[in-house]
Design an enzyme around this catalytic site. Structure first.
Site, mmCIF file in Angstrom:
data_model
loop_
_atom_site.group_PDB
_atom_site.id
_atom_site.type_symbol
_atom_site.label_atom_id
_atom_site.label_comp_id
_atom_site.label_asym_id
_atom_site.label_seq_id
_atom_site.Cartn_x
_atom_site.Cartn_y
_atom_site.Cartn_z
ATOM 1 N N ASP A 96 -85.939 83.193 -33.813
ATOM 2 C CA ASP A 96 -85.323 81.955 -33.718
ATOM 3 C C ASP A 96 -84.956 81.771 -32.191
ATOM 4 O OD1 ASP A 96 -84.412 79.523 -33.966
ATOM 5 O OD2 ASP A 96 -82.758 80.063 -35.101
ATOM 6 N N ASP A 301 -89.367 75.574 -30.329
ATOM 7 C CA ASP A 301 -88.141 76.151 -31.212
ATOM 8 C C ASP A 301 -88.926 77.162 -32.293
ATOM 9 O OD1 ASP A 301 -86.141 76.961 -32.747
ATOM 10 O OD2 ASP A 301 -85.586 74.972 -33.596
#
Length: 418
Positions: A96, A301
């Site tokens: 992440d 992202d």
């Protein structure tokens, strides 16, 4: 495309012939938890040295490479296997770039944990990070837990992190060894700080979890990437390449960055985007035609499997696709609920190559870079479901609270390998 941040971190993304970057099914633009911290187990604290137990000169700023597992569909996430602890034990971590703190589900004891692929991480008192540690201050200030009064000496470092999908992790900061093999053959076991999460919200305690925690690779000081850079073990660069059928690899450091064939664009300097990997605004084209919307703020992202557009560009994209498909033997279907917008053909599609010819590429033109174009071909924004239909892997970000932010997730970032 490369982008530099205020911490000099760099994210290698897919732009034309370069490959890399980004991925769970809900965008991970992580919001700080504002609720008061719940009661926490107390293990006692001893001062933990923050230095890295390795000769940095022997590593020489080489890259660290990890295989990636998972896919966009049907699993909805990519994860890396990392060896942590003494003796080292394997853990699967959801990659992440949208959050800073790495955390593992842990037995401290655990208040609320799901059934992960490996036994819970077991902390010991001598691995707890005290609250006066600079990394603790960085974590707590980023999540709104620390006020101007600071903390009491030798108290443990508590944290609460919240995510856009309403999930959260509560725990205590620890420091332990990470076994890292570098591209030059060196082996290092730096002691890095991460979260020992003993209370996870958002997943039922009896529901199996595909990973043991989250690998935070954001731009903050607490991210694993920043810690390795501060220890002079790697350059502050992160990238990944995703395979067409899932899997791929993740790397830290610039040892794998090609010397040519890469387009560079500076990071956006806006305060509002300081926590994100963002090359700034981009014009959006479907094929060679503009979508006719103003330039959009873009963020990469890896915590998001799919790409999310703000309402206006999302609707304009749907209109452009509808116009493009007019008169072609492919029709929208509402029977397949894999994603909000799907199409069916005269017969079931067996692969993305059966349907890609009906669509055009998306092109992002980043205004801050010199000829910084990112082409997203149809096979990178479409999926073929188990029912043989084609579905759009670009979703309406306004519906999930992203407002005007546009997230480029794993589905659109996938490109050719380096």
């Amino acid at each position: 495309m490369m982008a530099t941040s205020k911490h000099n971190s760099v994210l290698l993304a897919a732009v034309l012939i370069a490959a890399a970057v980004l991925f769970s099914a809900i965008p991970s633009t992580h919001a700080a938890a504002s609720a008061s911290t719940p009661k926490k187990p107390r293990l006692g604290v001893s001062t933990v040295p923050s230095q890295v137990a390795v000769d940095a000169a022997s590593v020489g700023f080489a890259s660290v490479v990890f295989p990636l597992y998972g896919d966009v569909y049907p699993h909805g996430l990519y994860y890396a296997s990392m060896s942590i602890g003494d003796p080292p034990k394997p853990y699967f971590l959801d990659v992440d770039t949208g959050s800073d703190l790495t955390w593992l589900q842990c037995d401290a004891p655990c208040v609320r944990c799901s059934k992960g692929p490996h036994p819970l991480y077991k902390p010991t008192k001598n691995k707890l990070v005290p609250c006066q540690d600079p990394l603790c201050e960085a974590v707590q200030r980023a999540t709104g837990m620390r006020d101007e009064n600071g903390c009491e000496p030798n108290q443990q470092c508590d944290y609460v992190v919240g995510y856009a999908d309403q999930g959260s992790s509560t725990g205590v900061l620890v420091r332990d060894g990470f076994t890292l093999r570098f591209s030059n053959g060196s082996l290092a076991r730096p002691r890095l700080s991460f979260g020992c999460g003993y209370d996870q919200q958002g997943i039922g305690p009896n529901a199996p979890a595909p990973t043991d925690g989250v690998l935070g690779l954001g731009r903050g000081k607490s991210s694993i990437l920043s810690q390795l850079s501060d220890a002079r073990l790697t350059r502050n660069v992160v990238g990944h390449c995703l395979g067409r059928h899932g899997g791929g690899y993740l790397f830290f450091g610039d040892g794998l960055v090609p010397g040519s064939g890469v387009t560079w664009s500076p990071m956006a300097r806006s305060t509002a985007l300081a926590k994100y990997y963002s090359p700034g605004q981009a014009s959006i084209y479907f094929g060679t035609k503009s979508l006719g919307v103003r330039q959009q703020q873009m963020v990469f992202d890896s915590g998001s499997s799919f790409t999310y557009f703000a309402l206006q560009p999302y609707q304009s994209l749907l209109n452009a696709i509808t116009k493009e498909l007019s008169g072609k033997p492919i029709k929208e279907t509402h029977e397949d609920r894999a994603l909000p917008v799907c199409w069916k053909g005269p017969k079931a599609f067996k692969s993305i190559f059966d349907v890609k010819t009906y669509f055009k590429s998306l092109v992002l033109n980043f205004v801050n870079g010199k000829k910084a174009f990112m082409e997203i071909p149809p096979e990178n924004y479409l999926i073929v479901t188990n029912h043989g239909n084609a579905c759009l892997g670009i979703l309406n970000g306004t519906e999930v609270g992203l407002k005007d932010l546009n997230l480029i997730g794993g589905k659109s970032s996938k490109k050719k390998s380096l």
